[in-house]
Motif scaffolding. Structure first.
Motif, short mmCIF file in Angstrom:
data_model
loop_
_atom_site.label_atom_id
_atom_site.label_comp_id
_atom_site.label_asym_id
_atom_site.label_seq_id
_atom_site.Cartn_x
_atom_site.Cartn_y
_atom_site.Cartn_z
N ARG A 1 0.86 -1.18 0.00
CA ARG A 1 0.00 0.00 0.00
C ARG A 1 0.89 1.23 0.00
O ARG A 1 1.75 1.38 0.85
N PHE A 2 0.63 2.06 -0.96
CA PHE A 2 1.39 3.29 -1.06
C PHE A 2 0.51 4.44 -0.62
O PHE A 2 -0.62 4.57 -1.06
N ARG A 3 1.04 5.23 0.24
CA ARG A 3 0.32 6.43 0.66
C ARG A 3 0.68 7.56 -0.28
O ARG A 3 1.82 7.69 -0.70
N THR A 4 -0.30 8.36 -0.56
CA THR A 4 -0.01 9.53 -1.37
C THR A 4 0.48 10.64 -0.46
O THR A 4 0.26 10.63 0.75
N LEU A 5 1.16 11.58 -1.05
CA LEU A 5 1.67 12.71 -0.28
C LEU A 5 0.52 13.61 0.15
O LEU A 5 -0.47 13.75 -0.57
N PRO A 6 0.65 14.25 1.30
CA PRO A 6 -0.37 15.23 1.69
C PRO A 6 -0.39 16.39 0.70
O PRO A 6 0.60 16.65 0.01
N LYS B 1 2.58 17.91 -1.86
CA LYS B 1 2.41 17.86 -3.32
C LYS B 1 2.61 19.24 -3.91
O LYS B 1 3.33 19.41 -4.90
#
Length: 141
Positions: A6-11, A15
């Protein structure tokens, strides 16, 4: 059973900061072509990158202050890395000089972040001001 990573996206603030820092690189190159220009990439990131990050954050309904702060931090980190790479070997430095540069590096990061916060705030303010004055539904009659 194999689980997928699972990859978290950047806040959103990070970004916007990364977009601003990357988008500022061509601007920094143009500024460096100007006569008598002594700007550095890290300083350009603190100014132009934070400004662009604040504008991008305001357009995407994120916090422009936070995006500018992070862009300023990235610029400050780059400046410290460039300084450390060009300072030469620190093997002969006394511990007091190493402690001084550690403390001064912390101050530089704090000031770069605050400078980025201000530039990000200005970028976000400019986008919000222009957007509030532009009304596509207004009639010309």
């Amino acid at each position: 059973m194999v689980s997928t990573p699972r990859f978290r996206t950047l806040p959103p603030a990070w970004k916007s900061a990364l977009i601003g820092v990357i988008a500022s690189l061509p601007v920094i190159a143009v500024v460096n072509w100007l006569p008598e220009s002594e700007s550095t990439v890290g300083a350009g990131m603190m100014v132009f990158g934070a400004f662009i990050a604040g504008a991008v954050a305001a357009l995407s309904s994120a916090d422009p202050d936070a995006a500018g702060l992070r862009a300023g931090l990235l610029g400050g980190v780059l400046e410290l890395l460039v300084f450390a790479a060009t300072a030469g070997t620190t093997a002969a430095w006394p511990p007091s000089r190493i402690a001084f540069f550690g403390l001064a590096g912390g101050v530089v990061l704090c000031l770069a972040s605050m400078f980025g916060l201000g530039c990000g705030r200005v970028g976000g303010w400019m986008v919000r001001t222009v957007a509030s004055r532009w009304n596509p539904t207004a009639s010309t009659s």
